[in-house]
Each structure stands twice: as structure tokens, then as C-alpha cells.
Design a protein around this motif. Sequence first.
Motif, PDB file in Angstrom:
ATOM      1  N   SER A  23      51.553  39.707  43.534  1.00 54.11           N
ATOM      2  CA  SER A  23      51.169  38.424  44.143  1.00 54.11           C
ATOM      3  C   SER A  23      52.034  38.108  45.364  1.00 54.11           C
ATOM      4  O   SER A  23      51.527  37.689  46.405  1.00 54.11           O
ATOM      5  CB  SER A  23      51.342  37.284  43.126  1.00 54.11           C
ATOM      6  OG  SER A  23      50.351  37.356  42.141  1.00 54.11           O
ATOM      7  N   ARG A  27      51.076  37.955  49.671  1.00 45.16           N
ATOM      8  CA  ARG A  27      51.392  36.806  50.528  1.00 45.16           C
ATOM      9  C   ARG A  27      52.261  37.218  51.708  1.00 45.16           C
ATOM     10  O   ARG A  27      52.043  36.771  52.843  1.00 45.16           O
ATOM     11  CB  ARG A  27      52.055  35.708  49.697  1.00 45.16           C
ATOM     12  CG  ARG A  27      50.990  34.987  48.841  1.00 45.16           C
ATOM     13  CD  ARG A  27      51.528  34.503  47.546  1.00 45.16           C
ATOM     14  NE  ARG A  27      50.558  33.716  46.792  1.00 45.16           N
ATOM     15  CZ  ARG A  27      49.681  34.233  45.903  1.00 45.16           C
ATOM     16  NH1 ARG A  27      49.643  35.548  45.692  1.00 45.16           N
ATOM     17  NH2 ARG A  27      48.849  33.453  45.258  1.00 45.16           N
ATOM     18  N   THR A  96      42.745  38.820  44.953  1.00 44.10           N
ATOM     19  CA  THR A  96      43.719  38.075  45.764  1.00 44.10           C
ATOM     20  C   THR A  96      43.498  38.372  47.236  1.00 44.10           C
ATOM     21  O   THR A  96      43.525  37.471  48.080  1.00 44.10           O
ATOM     22  CB  THR A  96      45.162  38.430  45.341  1.00 44.10           C
ATOM     23  OG1 THR A  96      45.263  38.318  43.917  1.00 44.10           O
ATOM     24  CG2 THR A  96      46.161  37.504  45.973  1.00 44.10           C
ATOM     25  N   ALA A 165      42.090  26.114  37.383  1.00 45.77           N
ATOM     26  CA  ALA A 165      43.503  26.232  37.763  1.00 45.77           C
ATOM     27  C   ALA A 165      43.695  27.646  38.293  1.00 45.77           C
ATOM     28  O   ALA A 165      43.732  28.604  37.524  1.00 45.77           O
ATOM     29  CB  ALA A 165      44.401  25.989  36.561  1.00 45.77           C
ATOM     30  N   SER A 166      43.759  27.794  39.601  1.00 46.75           N
ATOM     31  CA  SER A 166      43.788  29.129  40.207  1.00 46.75           C
ATOM     32  C   SER A 166      44.661  29.143  41.456  1.00 46.75           C
ATOM     33  O   SER A 166      44.395  28.413  42.420  1.00 46.75           O
ATOM     34  CB  SER A 166      42.362  29.556  40.584  1.00 46.75           C
ATOM     35  OG  SER A 166      42.392  30.558  41.572  1.00 46.75           O
ATOM     36  N   ALA A 167      45.685  29.983  41.432  1.00 48.16           N
ATOM     37  CA  ALA A 167      46.558  30.111  42.602  1.00 48.16           C
ATOM     38  C   ALA A 167      45.809  30.727  43.779  1.00 48.16           C
ATOM     39  O   ALA A 167      46.164  30.498  44.934  1.00 48.16           O
ATOM     40  CB  ALA A 167      47.771  30.962  42.247  1.00 48.16           C
ATOM     41  N   GLN A 168      44.782  31.508  43.478  1.00 49.28           N
ATOM     42  CA  GLN A 168      44.022  32.120  44.584  1.00 49.28           C
ATOM     43  C   GLN A 168      43.239  31.053  45.336  1.00 49.28           C
ATOM     44  O   GLN A 168      43.188  31.065  46.568  1.00 49.28           O
ATOM     45  CB  GLN A 168      43.099  33.211  44.043  1.00 49.28           C
ATOM     46  CG  GLN A 168      43.885  34.388  43.471  1.00 49.28           C
ATOM     47  CD  GLN A 168      42.998  35.508  42.975  1.00 49.28           C
ATOM     48  OE1 GLN A 168      41.776  35.440  43.055  1.00 49.28           O
ATOM     49  NE2 GLN A 168      43.616  36.552  42.458  1.00 49.28           N
ATOM     50  N   ARG A 193      50.841  29.616  39.718  1.00 53.29           N
ATOM     51  CA  ARG A 193      51.934  30.307  40.418  1.00 53.29           C
ATOM     52  C   ARG A 193      52.056  29.771  41.842  1.00 53.29           C
ATOM     53  O   ARG A 193      51.044  29.550  42.516  1.00 53.29           O
ATOM     54  CB  ARG A 193      51.735  31.826  40.387  1.00 53.29           C
ATOM     55  CG  ARG A 193      50.531  32.340  41.083  1.00 53.29           C
ATOM     56  CD  ARG A 193      50.290  33.829  40.815  1.00 53.29           C
ATOM     57  NE  ARG A 193      49.882  34.041  39.440  1.00 53.29           N
ATOM     58  CZ  ARG A 193      49.792  35.230  38.843  1.00 53.29           C
ATOM     59  NH1 ARG A 193      50.096  36.332  39.506  1.00 53.29           N
ATOM     60  NH2 ARG A 193      49.405  35.334  37.603  1.00 53.29           N
ATOM     61  N   ILE A 315      48.413  34.077  32.316  1.00 55.58           N
ATOM     62  CA  ILE A 315      47.019  34.526  32.339  1.00 55.58           C
ATOM     63  C   ILE A 315      46.907  36.059  32.416  1.00 55.58           C
ATOM     64  O   ILE A 315      46.109  36.665  31.705  1.00 55.58           O
ATOM     65  CB  ILE A 315      46.248  33.838  33.497  1.00 55.58           C
ATOM     66  CG1 ILE A 315      44.774  34.221  33.508  1.00 55.58           C
ATOM     67  CG2 ILE A 315      46.862  34.102  34.862  1.00 55.58           C
ATOM     68  CD1 ILE A 315      43.928  33.502  32.529  1.00 55.58           C
ATOM     69  N   ASP A 316      47.745  36.701  33.245  1.00 59.07           N
ATOM     70  CA  ASP A 316      47.632  38.160  33.398  1.00 59.07           C
ATOM     71  C   ASP A 316      48.306  38.917  32.251  1.00 59.07           C
ATOM     72  O   ASP A 316      48.118  40.132  32.116  1.00 59.07           O
ATOM     73  CB  ASP A 316      48.249  38.601  34.734  1.00 59.07           C
ATOM     74  CG  ASP A 316      47.442  38.101  35.925  1.00 59.07           C
ATOM     75  OD1 ASP A 316      46.246  37.779  35.755  1.00 59.07           O
ATOM     76  OD2 ASP A 316      48.003  38.023  37.032  1.00 59.07           O
ATOM     77  N   LYS A 342      37.979  37.929  35.422  1.00 59.24           N
ATOM     78  CA  LYS A 342      39.029  38.759  36.027  1.00 59.24           C
ATOM     79  C   LYS A 342      38.421  40.110  36.423  1.00 59.24           C
ATOM     80  O   LYS A 342      37.220  40.236  36.564  1.00 59.24           O
ATOM     81  CB  LYS A 342      40.196  38.916  35.049  1.00 59.24           C
ATOM     82  CG  LYS A 342      40.927  37.609  34.784  1.00 59.24           C
ATOM     83  CD  LYS A 342      41.619  37.119  36.048  1.00 59.24           C
ATOM     84  CE  LYS A 342      42.328  35.804  35.836  1.00 59.24           C
ATOM     85  NZ  LYS A 342      42.794  35.222  37.094  1.00 59.24           N
TER      86      LYS A 342
HETATM   87  C1  S3P Z   1      46.897  35.654  41.443  1.00 63.42           C
HETATM   88  C2  S3P Z   1      46.446  34.584  40.727  1.00 63.42           C
HETATM   89  C3  S3P Z   1      45.771  34.704  39.426  1.00 63.42           C
HETATM   90  C4  S3P Z   1      46.057  36.044  38.774  1.00 63.42           C
HETATM   91  C5  S3P Z   1      45.869  37.178  39.734  1.00 63.42           C
HETATM   92  C6  S3P Z   1      46.803  37.032  40.922  1.00 63.42           C
HETATM   93  C7  S3P Z   1      47.516  35.425  42.764  1.00 63.42           C
HETATM   94  O1  S3P Z   1      44.367  34.604  39.607  1.00 63.42           O
HETATM   95  O2  S3P Z   1      45.231  36.220  37.643  1.00 63.42           O
HETATM   96  O3  S3P Z   1      46.138  38.412  39.090  1.00 63.42           O
HETATM   97  O4  S3P Z   1      48.172  36.334  43.287  1.00 63.42           O
HETATM   98  O5  S3P Z   1      47.354  34.320  43.281  1.00 63.42           O
HETATM   99  P1  S3P Z   1      43.638  33.175  39.712  1.00 63.42           P
HETATM  100  O6  S3P Z   1      44.204  32.451  40.835  1.00 63.42           O
HETATM  101  O7  S3P Z   1      42.187  33.482  39.930  1.00 63.42           O
HETATM  102  O8  S3P Z   1      43.878  32.510  38.385  1.00 63.42           O
END
Ligand code: S3P
Length: 432
Positions: A23, A27, A96, A165-168, A193, A315-316, A342
Motif C-alpha cells: 500500500s 502511494r 489500488t 470503509a475503503s482506503a482506496q 489505513r 481486512i487483508d 477483493k
Molecule cells: C488498500 C486498501 C484495501 C486493501 C487493499 C489495499 C490500499 O482495500 O484491501 O489490499 O492500499 O488502499 P479497500 O480500500 O478496497 O478496502
Amino acid sequence: MPVVSLSPIRAISGRLAVPGDKSISHRYVLLGALASGRTTMRHLAPGADVRASLGCIAALGATVLRSPDGIVRVDGWGDTGPTPPAGPLDCLNSGTTMRLLAGLLAGFPISATLIGDASLSSRPMRRIMDPLQAMGARVAADDGRAPVTVTGGRLRAITWTPAAASAQIKSAILLAGLQADGRTTVVEPAATRDHTERAFPVFGLSCVVDDVRVSVDGGQRATSPAGILDVPGDPSTAAVWAALAASLPGSQVELTGVALNPRRLGFVAALRRMGATVTLTDTQVLGGEPVGTISVAYGNCADTVIAPDEVPGLIDELPVLAACAAHGRRLEVRGAGELRVKESDRISALVAGLRALGVTAHEYPDGFVVDGRAGRPGGGHADAVHDHRLVMAFAVVALGSTGPASINSADAIAVSYPGFWNDLITLRVPTA
Ligand code: S3P
């Protein structure tokens, strides 16, 4: 469709520096492309996913230089912005890459089509299309799935509350927000995250974080950090060895240089509740991320339930936690419906693979239960359905089974951890 055959081992033991975090690597690579100047990175995540991000930024006009010593240099496009790519941008298996890149490109006056493999082409993209369209970008995809064509332009700031809820999703909106008129805010349904927020200052960008509200002002310019940017080790990779150590009596491992970001460490609490002894030490800060050592020793088995509010923090890691439960514990997980979108439907493929290896497991619409209390799994043949995390989870089950086991589409491991089998040889204690 490569198959890996595994024989049981007695335990794992030793010390390992895990590869760079996937991750964080994505970035740094994407922000390095946006920045003016040269970004020099060490210890980038080794798998195909981050290679996809590097390939995409190169096709958009950034220069990517790799040295034999593993250092990767990116000369960003800076003030000139990305150049129109000659063809589609291949994100391979990487959600991502696709989602963050769509956000990054939304504010630039070019058109780019993002494609991916069969798995990525079946994953939901409306979750990023809707906010980017609300900001004024044109984003087109049939049925909300890749290929996704982004035609960027002038953006207006928005305040957005994602349904998941998703960091992506959060990161796609924040990256677009850097080019928008005004202040863009994401209000998360639960904290995810925060690597994007931590990476921004490294590239001279600011954002304001107030619990689950994250805001970014448009019109900021990214600059490359001076010196070498070190990517800390991947806690999701560390979690595989931690889960294996927690599965095999007599195991003891030290995983060094790992990102100890609290938003990634849900698995530590879960493994402790399952009976393992887990300690975190030597914390320092690298590029805005806490980094240290995770030590894990086998401990007596205990049952646990993972509650919905814990899910974003692990989650992962749910597949390897399920694998650990197969060795003597009961584990119940709810509120994890996101697992179905996923790299595979990780609820049904996980449960099917566990059962194929002789483990008692059942699906819920939003989770699963694994009951390993009846004794060690017997082994068998599991299908990882081209999902890297399932290959590692099934390996954790297989290595503690009473009989031989094999895993289908095990080559998927190259997505995040191509060195996994070599590291296993380093750590394993063979049966006598
Ligand atoms: C990630 C966010 C998570 C994670 C993925 C990597 C990231 O996904 O499951 O492996 O790097 O932002 P989601 O944001 O879809 O939950």
C-alpha cells in the motif's frame, strides 16, 4: 495453472526482514509521478501490483529507473502534468493502482483508459466513479467495471461519504482533491489505513485529519523528498508468518522492519486473543510511518470472534487468520462483506478451499466461521482461484496438516510476495 505441493512442517523459527509494504509503495510511486523532481525509493514492494503502478506512471510520462541494488528512481511529471498515454494503462491485478490512478488523473486534461486482468475487470469501480464525476471528471465504464476511461479536467471540491470503509476510495478522492478548486473532504464510515495522509507531507503536501474526516486543499504542488525514501516492511506479509507461528507448537519468529501503523495491526490483537504471544518492539518513524519488530510465539489455542468494527484494520489478514483458526481454534467473522469484492470472492473461495483441506468452515453473507477444534486438518487440494492472499492462507493450513496438500494457481503469489517460498525454506523447522 501451476500447482504447489506442500508437506507438513514441524514449526517455524528465526528472524526475517519482510519485503516492503504494498500500500505504501503504490502511494510513493504515484506521488513520485505527480511531484517535480526525482524520488528515490528503496525496498519497494516486490510483486506485480507495484510493478503495475510503475508501468502506468511510465506510460504517462514519468521516468522510472531501476538499479540492480533494488533502488527505484522516479522523475515525476511535475508542472507539465501527465502526457496522454499511447495505449491503455494496464493495472494488471491491482485494485489500488486502478482506483488511485483514476483519482490522480481526474484533474488533468488528458484521457486514459485503465484496464486490468479478469479479476480486476470484475471488481466494482462505481465507488470511485461517482465521487470523481461529482467533482467534474468524465469517468466511463460499462456496468461500473473496467475498462475505465478517465477524461480529466477542472475539478470542483466535494465532501463525500463513501458507502464502504475503503482506503482506496478515500485515496482516489484525496488525490483528485489536490487538483480541485477548494477543499475536498472525505468522511469515512469507519477509519481505514491512512498511508495516503501520512505520505502527503513526505511530498510537501498537506491534509487535515480530524478522526474520520480527511480534507485536502486543491492547488498544492508535490515535490520529491530529498534523500532516499525507505518503504517499511509489509504488515500483511508479516501477518502470514505470524499466523503460521501461531499455528505450529514450538514456533518463534521475529519479523523486522515492519510498518507498525495502528490501522494495519488488527491481526495482532486477533492473534493474541487466539492464544499467541505477540510483542511489538524497536519502534522508530520512517517516512511518517512507525516501524519496528513483531515477535510471535505459539501459545495455547483460544477461540475468538472478530467484530464488524475490527474489520477495516485486518481486512487483508482475514484469510490467514482463518488458516490459523484451522489449527485448533474457532474463529467467527461478521461485517466483512467487502471480502466478496477483493481479488476473488474471498468468503466463498476461502471457505471452499478450507473445506477441501479438511477444515470445518461455513459462509455467512458477510463473513465466515472456521472451527479447527476437532484436530489438525488432513490435507487435500485447494483452489486459490488466482488470489495471492488465498495461496498464502492455504499454505498456512497445509503446512500444519497431518497429510500432504496442494494448492492450485499458486503462481498468484507473485502479485504481492514472490519470495514467499524462499522465505519459507529459511524459516521452516522440518519434521524429524
Ligand atoms: C488498500 C486498501 C484495501 C486493501 C487493499 C489495499 C490500499 O482495500 O484491501 O489490499 O492500499 O488502499 P479497500 O480500500 O478496497 O478496502
